[in-house]
Design an enzyme around this catalytic site. Structure first.
Site, PDB file in Angstrom:
ATOM      1  N   THR A  92      -7.008  -4.473   7.671  1.00 41.03           N
ATOM      2  CA  THR A  92      -6.787  -5.632   6.797  1.00 41.03           C
ATOM      3  C   THR A  92      -7.291  -5.378   5.379  1.00 41.03           C
ATOM      4  O   THR A  92      -6.850  -6.044   4.446  1.00 41.03           O
ATOM      5  CB  THR A  92      -7.501  -6.894   7.323  1.00 41.03           C
ATOM      6  OG1 THR A  92      -8.911  -6.700   7.209  1.00 41.03           O
ATOM      7  CG2 THR A  92      -7.153  -7.176   8.767  1.00 41.03           C
ATOM      8  N   ARG A 132       0.069   7.667  -2.705  1.00 40.74           N
ATOM      9  CA  ARG A 132       0.656   8.743  -1.892  1.00 40.74           C
ATOM     10  C   ARG A 132       2.108   8.996  -2.276  1.00 40.74           C
ATOM     11  O   ARG A 132       2.574  10.135  -2.295  1.00 40.74           O
ATOM     12  CB  ARG A 132       0.543   8.392  -0.393  1.00 40.74           C
ATOM     13  CG  ARG A 132      -0.833   8.738   0.179  1.00 40.74           C
ATOM     14  CD  ARG A 132      -1.085   8.037   1.484  1.00 40.74           C
ATOM     15  NE  ARG A 132      -1.395   6.621   1.256  1.00 40.74           N
ATOM     16  CZ  ARG A 132      -1.397   5.699   2.202  1.00 40.74           C
ATOM     17  NH1 ARG A 132      -1.054   6.014   3.439  1.00 40.74           N
ATOM     18  NH2 ARG A 132      -1.726   4.460   1.910  1.00 40.74           N
ATOM     19  N   TRP A 133       2.822   7.931  -2.608  1.00 48.00           N
ATOM     20  CA  TRP A 133       4.219   8.086  -3.035  1.00 48.00           C
ATOM     21  C   TRP A 133       4.255   8.964  -4.296  1.00 48.00           C
ATOM     22  O   TRP A 133       5.074   9.871  -4.399  1.00 48.00           O
ATOM     23  CB  TRP A 133       4.817   6.710  -3.322  1.00 48.00           C
ATOM     24  CG  TRP A 133       6.253   6.737  -3.752  1.00 48.00           C
ATOM     25  CD1 TRP A 133       7.361   6.664  -2.954  1.00 48.00           C
ATOM     26  CD2 TRP A 133       6.736   6.847  -5.104  1.00 48.00           C
ATOM     27  NE1 TRP A 133       8.496   6.732  -3.711  1.00 48.00           N
ATOM     28  CE2 TRP A 133       8.140   6.847  -5.037  1.00 48.00           C
ATOM     29  CE3 TRP A 133       6.120   6.960  -6.350  1.00 48.00           C
ATOM     30  CZ2 TRP A 133       8.944   6.940  -6.175  1.00 48.00           C
ATOM     31  CZ3 TRP A 133       6.906   7.058  -7.482  1.00 48.00           C
ATOM     32  CH2 TRP A 133       8.308   7.041  -7.386  1.00 48.00           C
ATOM     33  N   HIS A 172       2.138   3.076  -9.002  1.00 46.63           N
ATOM     34  CA  HIS A 172       2.016   1.617  -9.197  1.00 46.63           C
ATOM     35  C   HIS A 172       3.232   1.094  -9.969  1.00 46.63           C
ATOM     36  O   HIS A 172       3.799   0.059  -9.630  1.00 46.63           O
ATOM     37  CB  HIS A 172       0.722   1.267  -9.944  1.00 46.63           C
ATOM     38  CG  HIS A 172      -0.514   1.705  -9.246  1.00 46.63           C
ATOM     39  ND1 HIS A 172      -0.702   1.517  -7.891  1.00 46.63           N
ATOM     40  CD2 HIS A 172      -1.637   2.340  -9.688  1.00 46.63           C
ATOM     41  CE1 HIS A 172      -1.885   2.013  -7.535  1.00 46.63           C
ATOM     42  NE2 HIS A 172      -2.471   2.513  -8.612  1.00 46.63           N
ATOM     43  N   ASP A 194       0.834  -1.214   0.000  1.00 45.61           N
ATOM     44  CA  ASP A 194       0.000   0.000   0.000  1.00 45.61           C
ATOM     45  C   ASP A 194       0.866   1.262   0.000  1.00 45.61           C
ATOM     46  O   ASP A 194       1.989   1.246   0.500  1.00 45.61           O
ATOM     47  CB  ASP A 194      -0.911  -0.031   1.240  1.00 45.61           C
ATOM     48  CG  ASP A 194      -2.097   0.907   1.103  1.00 45.61           C
ATOM     49  OD1 ASP A 194      -2.367   1.392  -0.017  1.00 45.61           O
ATOM     50  OD2 ASP A 194      -2.763   1.156   2.129  1.00 45.61           O
ATOM     51  N   GLY A 195       0.293   2.326  -0.553  1.00 43.64           N
ATOM     52  CA  GLY A 195       0.963   3.635  -0.507  1.00 43.64           C
ATOM     53  C   GLY A 195       1.509   4.113  -1.844  1.00 43.64           C
ATOM     54  O   GLY A 195       2.188   5.140  -1.895  1.00 43.64           O
ATOM     55  N   ASN A 243     -11.177  -2.516  -5.275  1.00 41.37           N
ATOM     56  CA  ASN A 243     -10.414  -1.557  -6.084  1.00 41.37           C
ATOM     57  C   ASN A 243     -11.106  -1.194  -7.402  1.00 41.37           C
ATOM     58  O   ASN A 243     -10.724  -0.222  -8.061  1.00 41.37           O
ATOM     59  CB  ASN A 243      -8.992  -2.063  -6.350  1.00 41.37           C
ATOM     60  CG  ASN A 243      -8.073  -1.993  -5.142  1.00 41.37           C
ATOM     61  OD1 ASN A 243      -7.172  -2.819  -4.985  1.00 41.37           O
ATOM     62  ND2 ASN A 243      -8.276  -1.014  -4.260  1.00 41.37           N
ATOM     63  N   ARG A 292       1.834  -4.788   6.343  1.00 41.67           N
ATOM     64  CA  ARG A 292       1.156  -3.728   5.599  1.00 41.67           C
ATOM     65  C   ARG A 292       2.030  -2.492   5.605  1.00 41.67           C
ATOM     66  O   ARG A 292       2.448  -2.017   6.662  1.00 41.67           O
ATOM     67  CB  ARG A 292      -0.219  -3.398   6.171  1.00 41.67           C
ATOM     68  CG  ARG A 292      -0.917  -2.342   5.287  1.00 41.67           C
ATOM     69  CD  ARG A 292      -2.390  -2.204   5.534  1.00 41.67           C
ATOM     70  NE  ARG A 292      -2.998  -1.345   4.488  1.00 41.67           N
ATOM     71  CZ  ARG A 292      -4.240  -1.374   4.113  1.00 41.67           C
ATOM     72  NH1 ARG A 292      -5.066  -2.213   4.691  1.00 41.67           N
ATOM     73  NH2 ARG A 292      -4.699  -0.571   3.157  1.00 41.67           N
TER      74      ARG A 292
HETATM   75  C1  IPE Z   1      -5.559  -2.741  -0.202  1.00 44.44           C
HETATM   76  O1  IPE Z   1      -5.207  -1.410  -0.286  1.00 44.44           O
HETATM   77  C2  IPE Z   1      -5.538  -3.379  -1.571  1.00 44.44           C
HETATM   78  C3  IPE Z   1      -4.234  -3.547  -2.177  1.00 44.44           C
HETATM   79  C4  IPE Z   1      -3.073  -3.219  -1.640  1.00 44.44           C
HETATM   80  C5  IPE Z   1      -4.242  -4.164  -3.491  1.00 44.44           C
HETATM   81  P1  IPE Z   1      -6.293  -0.254  -0.462  1.00 44.44           P
HETATM   82  O2  IPE Z   1      -5.529   1.018  -0.591  1.00 44.44           O
HETATM   83  O3  IPE Z   1      -7.222  -0.590  -1.560  1.00 44.44           O
HETATM   84  O4  IPE Z   1      -7.094  -0.299   0.923  1.00 44.44           O
HETATM   85  P2  IPE Z   1      -7.914   0.836   1.667  1.00 44.44           P
HETATM   86  O5  IPE Z   1      -8.897   1.385   0.689  1.00 44.44           O
HETATM   87  O6  IPE Z   1      -6.929   1.869   2.095  1.00 44.44           O
HETATM   88  O7  IPE Z   1      -8.542   0.154   2.844  1.00 44.44           O
HETATM   89  C1  IPE Z   2      -1.737   0.167  -3.297  1.00 46.11           C
HETATM   90  O1  IPE Z   2      -1.464   1.516  -3.374  1.00 46.11           O
HETATM   91  C2  IPE Z   2      -1.910  -0.470  -4.656  1.00 46.11           C
HETATM   92  C3  IPE Z   2      -3.296  -0.842  -4.987  1.00 46.11           C
HETATM   93  C4  IPE Z   2      -4.312  -0.748  -4.186  1.00 46.11           C
HETATM   94  C5  IPE Z   2      -3.524  -1.358  -6.325  1.00 46.11           C
HETATM   95  P1  IPE Z   2      -2.638   2.580  -3.376  1.00 46.11           P
HETATM   96  O2  IPE Z   2      -3.007   2.866  -4.791  1.00 46.11           O
HETATM   97  O3  IPE Z   2      -3.751   2.151  -2.509  1.00 46.11           O
HETATM   98  O4  IPE Z   2      -1.901   3.856  -2.755  1.00 46.11           O
HETATM   99  P2  IPE Z   2      -2.506   4.884  -1.702  1.00 46.11           P
HETATM  100  O5  IPE Z   2      -3.004   4.075  -0.537  1.00 46.11           O
HETATM  101  O6  IPE Z   2      -3.597   5.613  -2.394  1.00 46.11           O
HETATM  102  O7  IPE Z   2      -1.358   5.748  -1.346  1.00 46.11           O
HETATM  103 MG    MG Z   3      -4.113   2.370  -0.525  1.00 45.44          MG
END
Ligand code: IPE
Ligand code: IPE
Ligand code: MG
Length: 262
Positions: free
Chosen positions: A206, A33-34, A46, A29-30, A77, A199
């Site tokens: 979760t 934001r990165w 990504h 995750d992140g 997603n 995470r």
């Molecule tokens: C969980 O992250 C799904 C993946 C990392 C693929 P999300 O960014 O979708 O989760 P929430 O929305 O912050 O709970």
């Molecule tokens: C996780 O990164 C990757 C996927 C959910 C596909 P995010 O896209 O959720 O990144 P943030 O949480 O918005 O920073």
């Molecule tokens: Mg995310």
């Protein structure tokens, strides 16, 4: 690179080889934001997550981790805007195409966990999934599970549906349904429960990941955003995991503990 290898070795040397987690699962995750922090589009975040993932694959192999599960796309997603969803679908096709031989050469068996019957998944993605699974099916160095169109609740619903059908056909006696019945109807029946779920990005939830399987997993949370994660961070997470005392419902310092199904 030499410096990085030395740094990895230094952290890895703090790891007890006798209790390396057998299965590490990661909520990557992140990325968004990165990218935002750098004035980039979320999708570039990504893309920046790919080298992080492959550095982690090398680290996991070096540490002797047998199963590595990564959350690549959740059933929730799809709610993102079409541009980002389309990018992620394309990116998955492209990544499997470019990296399949590398994973194969490393001895990694690739499998997917998730709902493949979803008509929103492009056919090209399903094809690449099948090809990667087929090409790598006999590999034994590590199994890498891509949780794609994965949701923990959907997985349990799918298992319950399959079990109900088996009951209807008189193949399963409802009185005999136990933990093992559910477990054997999950997306990857031979997958052991994760010992640790990591995470990234400072979120503490979760998000529907491995709900059944993580009943007794240790959770390790890190502030690091996924594109900045690497094998050193993985090794640090393993060190943190090894500092935990797993009890599985038993009492402190009790020996001979067994899992919930054991
Ligand atoms: C969980 O992250 C799904 C993946 C990392 C693929 P999300 O960014 O979708 O989760 P929430 O929305 O912050 O709970
Ligand atoms: C996780 O990164 C990757 C996927 C959910 C596909 P995010 O896209 O959720 O990144 P943030 O949480 O918005 O920073
Ligand atoms: Mg995310």
């Amino acid at each position: 690179m030499v410096g990085e290898d030395a740094a990895f070795e230094a952290i890895a040397s703090a790891i007890d080889p006798a209790s390396v987690p057998r299965h590490v699962a990661i909520i990557m995750d992140g990325n968004g934001r990165w990218a935002n922090a750098r004035g980039l589009h979320r999708t570039q975040g990504h893309a920046a997550g790919e080298p992080a993932l492959f550095d982690v694959v090398h680290g996991a192999l070096a540490l002797g981790i047998e199963w590595l599960t990564v959350y690549t796309f959740s059933t929730e997603n799809w709610a993102r805007d079409a541009y980002e969803v389309d990018f992620l679908m394309e990116f998955n096709v492209d990544l499997l195409e470019r990296r399949r031989d590398e994973l194969d050469d490393l001895g990694v068996r690739v499998v997917f966990a998730g709902d493949r019957s979803d008509p929103r998944i492009p056919g090209a993605v399903l094809d690449r999934m099948r090809i990667a699974e087929h090409q790598t099916r006999d590999n034994t160095a590590m199994t890498m599970v891509f949780a794609f169109n994965y949701g923990g609740r959907a997985e349990i619903v799918d298992a319950v549906r399959a079990i109900a059908k088996a009951v209807e056909r008189d193949e399963i006696d409802p009185e005999q349904i136990g933990h093992d019945t559910i477990a054997s109807h999950l997306y990857v029946p031979d997958m052991p429960d994760p010992d640790v779920v990591i995470r990234t990005s400072g979120e503490h939830r979760t998000s529907n990941f491995l709900l059944w399987e993580s009943a007794y997993s240790e959770y390790v949370f890190t502030e690091v955003l996924w594109p900045e994660f690497d094998r050193m961070e993985l090794a640090r997470c393993v060190v943190e995991f090894q500092g935990r005392e797993r009890r599985f419902g038993g009492a402190e310092d009790e020996s001979g503990l067994t899992g919930v199904d054991g």
